[in-house]
Enzyme design. Sequence first.
Site, PDB file in Angstrom:
ATOM      1  CE  LYS A 169      -0.867   4.533   9.075  1.00 26.96           C
ATOM      2  NZ  LYS A 169       0.496   5.108   9.273  1.00 26.96           N
ATOM      3  CB  ALA A 195       3.991  -2.747  17.208  1.00 18.62           C
ATOM      4  CB  ALA A 196       5.141  -2.559  11.594  1.00 19.27           C
ATOM      5  CG  ASP A 227      -2.908   5.731  11.944  1.00 14.80           C
ATOM      6  OD1 ASP A 227      -2.962   6.952  11.684  1.00 14.80           O
ATOM      7  OD2 ASP A 227      -1.850   5.143  12.211  1.00 14.80           O
TER       8      ASP A 227
END
Length: 306
Positions: A23, A110-111, A150
């Site tokens: 995403k 964690a990006a 999300d």
Amino acid sequence: MARAAELSDVMSVQALHDEARAKVNLTLRVLGRRVDGYHELESVVAFADCADRLTLQAGSELSLTATGPRVQECGDNADNLVIKAARLLGERVADLRTGSFALDKQLPIAAGIGGGSADAAAALRLLARANDLALDDPRLIDAARKTGADVPVCLASKSCIMTGIGETLLPLALPRLPVVMVNPRVAVATKDVFAALGLRSGQLRVGVTDVVTAPKWPDQAAPLDAWIAVLAAGINDLEAPAKKLQPVIGEVLKLLGKARGARLARMSGSGATCFAIFADAAAAEAAAQSVSAAHPDWWVHAGTLG
């Protein structure tokens, strides 16, 4: 009954497969912090052509195994969002058929590109197929929302304007956008970035522009310049606090922004992944090769958004 038996027979001999696409938040406004701790957001969301891959094989017990270049970054499988999503759906659907999930982890964690959320969404899509559930089944949607903010947008995996805490999705027909995505291999915790934004419980950010009422969105077939003009008028409100936590994000943005053919460079989500939209695919590929040569330890992807 016959339909259920048919689905069970098919699943028992044939594994089901899905992709968990990355995403990308093309814009991200933080409108305020709710009293329950969640933040009200408005974001133009697209999905990239890079993904994790998830497989479901029928079995009597729910389990997860993970492989791939990012597997050591995933942590304990028992805490993975794939398992959480499956359990939440099982609480809502009687006699849910599950089994063994196998995750091929390609995306950094964690990006800021929804890797874990995309994995959970892919798990829900696979379970929907295995149990003959529609993707708009309220039980599936509720499980997605309870898994993470999300996950609903990743469940659909279609370009949209996302509002609220991620539960409201307004369709937006984007063109195919040539893109380079770069992660400098630093993890950024979402909660830390929001904390650095410094909003108090119940605080609204007065004057923040509503993207839903932004200038009219171009047609999907409109020239790239028209789309860049509208997107460039937006911002990612989490970019500044994320750069304070991880200054290398600023370096990534500078590299992307000065690349030949780059039209717009921005951070996605809470970071640290950044992206640049390019004039064409050739320019994007050349920029990706240049970044990879200068920083071979970074994660770099050239492709398209849509």
